[in-house]
Design an enzyme around this catalytic site. Structure first.
Site, mmCIF file in Angstrom:
data_model
loop_
_atom_site.group_PDB
_atom_site.id
_atom_site.type_symbol
_atom_site.label_atom_id
_atom_site.label_comp_id
_atom_site.label_asym_id
_atom_site.label_seq_id
_atom_site.Cartn_x
_atom_site.Cartn_y
_atom_site.Cartn_z
ATOM 1 N N HIS A 171 0.788 -1.251 0.021
ATOM 2 C CA HIS A 171 0.084 0.111 0.140
ATOM 3 C C HIS A 171 0.973 1.302 -0.230
ATOM 4 C CE1 HIS A 171 1.039 -0.003 4.216
ATOM 5 N NE2 HIS A 171 0.562 1.275 4.351
HETATM 6 C C1 UD1 Z 1 -2.323 5.219 6.219
HETATM 7 C C2 UD1 Z 1 -0.912 5.814 7.087
HETATM 8 C C3 UD1 Z 1 0.251 4.656 6.604
HETATM 9 C C4 UD1 Z 1 -0.314 3.421 7.226
HETATM 10 C C5 UD1 Z 1 -1.830 3.151 6.409
HETATM 11 C C6 UD1 Z 1 -2.329 1.535 6.855
HETATM 12 C C7 UD1 Z 1 -0.532 8.172 6.932
HETATM 13 C C8 UD1 Z 1 0.400 9.102 6.160
HETATM 14 N N1 UD1 Z 1 -0.539 7.081 6.172
HETATM 15 O O1 UD1 Z 1 -2.116 5.193 4.980
HETATM 16 O O2 UD1 Z 1 1.449 5.178 7.470
HETATM 17 O O3 UD1 Z 1 0.540 2.242 7.108
HETATM 18 O O4 UD1 Z 1 -2.757 4.048 6.741
HETATM 19 O O5 UD1 Z 1 -3.564 1.323 6.144
HETATM 20 O O6 UD1 Z 1 -1.080 8.376 7.822
HETATM 21 N N2 UD1 Z 1 -9.674 4.178 2.442
HETATM 22 C C9 UD1 Z 1 -10.713 3.598 2.762
HETATM 23 N N3 UD1 Z 1 -11.250 3.278 3.770
HETATM 24 C C10 UD1 Z 1 -10.773 3.653 5.066
HETATM 25 C C11 UD1 Z 1 -9.519 4.375 4.907
HETATM 26 C C12 UD1 Z 1 -9.027 4.666 3.518
HETATM 27 O O7 UD1 Z 1 -11.259 3.008 1.567
HETATM 28 O O8 UD1 Z 1 -11.157 3.254 6.183
HETATM 29 C C13 UD1 Z 1 -9.056 4.594 1.224
HETATM 30 C C14 UD1 Z 1 -9.411 5.930 0.911
HETATM 31 O O9 UD1 Z 1 -9.776 6.110 -0.457
HETATM 32 C C15 UD1 Z 1 -7.947 6.717 0.990
HETATM 33 C C16 UD1 Z 1 -7.116 5.488 0.827
HETATM 34 O O10 UD1 Z 1 -7.775 4.426 1.101
HETATM 35 O O11 UD1 Z 1 -8.203 7.900 0.217
HETATM 36 C C17 UD1 Z 1 -5.691 5.796 1.654
HETATM 37 O O12 UD1 Z 1 -6.039 6.025 2.830
HETATM 38 P P1 UD1 Z 1 -5.212 7.072 3.742
HETATM 39 O O13 UD1 Z 1 -5.642 7.234 5.031
HETATM 40 O O14 UD1 Z 1 -5.043 8.503 2.927
HETATM 41 O O15 UD1 Z 1 -3.700 6.490 3.669
HETATM 42 P P2 UD1 Z 1 -3.179 4.891 3.916
HETATM 43 O O16 UD1 Z 1 -2.665 4.517 2.549
HETATM 44 O O17 UD1 Z 1 -4.207 4.058 4.314
#
Ligand code: UD1
Length: 376
Positions: free
Chosen positions: A221
């Site tokens: 990811h």
């Molecule tokens: C975040 C953390 C990362 C951690 C990861 C674990 C930061 C900078 N990054 O990254 O350190 O390793 O979490 O997963 O804080 N989304 C969903 N459902 C959710 C949450 C997110 O579908 O409950 C999708 C959304 O489209 C979002 C994307 O996942 O835009 C990425 O989520 P985001 O929280 O921005 O970053 P992660 O890549 O999950």
């Protein structure tokens, strides 16, 4: 006579890797005589699979406060958390804010607390990848620059802090909370009946899984791996080759699924009948599948630690790690994306080595941390 005033601590959880660190602390703090814990969920992760199922399975009490910030750009998400968390600090007047890990919620809440002159405690302080392209590295640096009480998971993290000028008396190496959660749930995980679905919601047939069939677990990811088409294309080709060695179970992160579809690489990936794609897994399902796997291929932070404890070979597809102890005293190797197949093949050909896991990675960290907080 009035009961003595309790010392009020806000614990912050925001994203998936935070939940298994908060769980043992919240459980140890239940009905504590001198410490009152308030759990704040920022809502950085909000899905059933990315958030709620972890609260259920890890027995974390429902957060008293949910900021419900959701997804957004780094600046938007961080700003939303800060604004809402400041209001919480005004109304709750905590004595301390305890943040864990390195996600946006960690940096945002520590910044708010510090400016309100509330003590900040950072669990998992001092980890450094020295790669400022990682958003997590920025979060680590920002948080540790304003933390008052530093709790580290390994001696190298404490040394990083000392070299940055932090006073040794404020640094406490107390072990690994993620391993507390792992140790206390491994038995339950092993009895877990799997009922997984593919990404379109159909039941996923894993009946080929027997004790004698080696398979790999895989997670990806990191933006640096999955956000650009060229790097994602290399990964997909390596995953397909590696799947010819052994089946791969791949719980796919929403970010990665989105990028695969965006670059039209998803159909290429599902052309292999040996890659078993599923959505993000609940904690117990994931633990069961990792602990029974022959190999883990990942770019995650925490999984490097879990595989070190479980003594399962781990190939981390990143140029650096903030957790070098998992290489020195564990099962982890850093590899280039183009080497996934070659390194996986090597691992299937060599016998597993035994070793001692890092100090205090044994399941008792929450007790040590509580003793520290009590005497602080
Ligand atoms: C975040 C953390 C990362 C951690 C990861 C674990 C930061 C900078 N990054 O990254 O350190 O390793 O979490 O997963 O804080 N989304 C969903 N459902 C959710 C949450 C997110 O579908 O409950 C999708 C959304 O489209 C979002 C994307 O996942 O835009 C990425 O989520 P985001 O929280 O921005 O970053 P992660 O890549 O999950």
């Amino acid at each position: 006579m009035n009961p003595p005033k309790k010392y009020k601590i806000i614990l912050v959880a925001g994203a998936r890797p935070n939940f298994m660190k908060i769980a043992p602390l919240m459980n140890a703090l239940k009905d504590h005589s001198t410490l009152e814990a308030i759990l704040v969920h920022t809502g950085q992760h909000y899905d059933e699979k990315m958030s709620h199922s972890f609260f259920d399975q890890l027995n974390i009490p429902k957060p008293q406060i949910n900021l419900e910030v959701g997804s957004g750009s780094h600046a938007t998400q961080t700003a939303r958390i800060m604004e809402k968390f400041e209001a919480v600090c005004f109304s709750e007047e905590p004595d301390m804010v305890l943040v864990v890990g390195d996600v946006n919620s960690t940096a945002a809440c520590s910044l708010v607390a510090s400016k309100l002159h509330i003590k900040v405690c950072h669990y998992e302080a001092g980890l450094r990848s020295r790669d400022r392209n990682m958003p997590e590295e920025i979060n680590r640096l920002v948080t540790d620059a304003i933390t008052d009480l530093f709790i580290t998971t390994s001696a190298d993290a404490s040394e990083n802090l000392i070299s940055e000028g932090i006073l040794p008396e404020n640094i406490h190496m107390l072990g690994n909370l993620m391993i507390d959660s792992l140790v206390s749930h491994l038995g339950l995980a092993s009895t877990q009946k799997l009922n997984l679905h593919d990404v379109t919601g159909n039941s996923l047939d894993l009946s080929w899984r027997t004790k004698t069939t080696p398979y790999a677990m895989m997670t990806f990811h990191r933006p640096s791996n999955v956000d650009e088409e060229d790097s994602l294309r290399i990964l997909v080709e390596e995953w397909l080759k590696t799947a010819e060695l052994m089946p791969i179970i791949f719980p796919i992160h929403p970010r990665t699924l989105g990028r695969l579809k965006h670059f039209e690489l998803f159909d290429r990936l599902i052309s292999s009948s040996n890659i078993f794609l599923t959505g993000p897994l609940a904690y117990l399902d994931f633990l069961k599948l990792v602990s029974e796997s022959a190999l883990v291929i990942t770019d995650s932070g925490g999984i490097q630690e879990e595989t070190t404890y479980l003594k399962i070979p781990c190939l981390t597809v990143r140029p650096t790690t903030e957790r070098p102890i998992t290489i020195w005293e564990g099962s982890n190797q850093l590899i280039h994306p183009e080497n996934i197949f070659t390194k996986s093949k090597q691992i299937t050909e060599i016998p597993k080595v035994d070793y001692e896991v890092p100090k205090y990675w044994e399941g008792q960290s929450a007790t040590r941390i509580l003793n520290l907080l009590q005497s602080y």
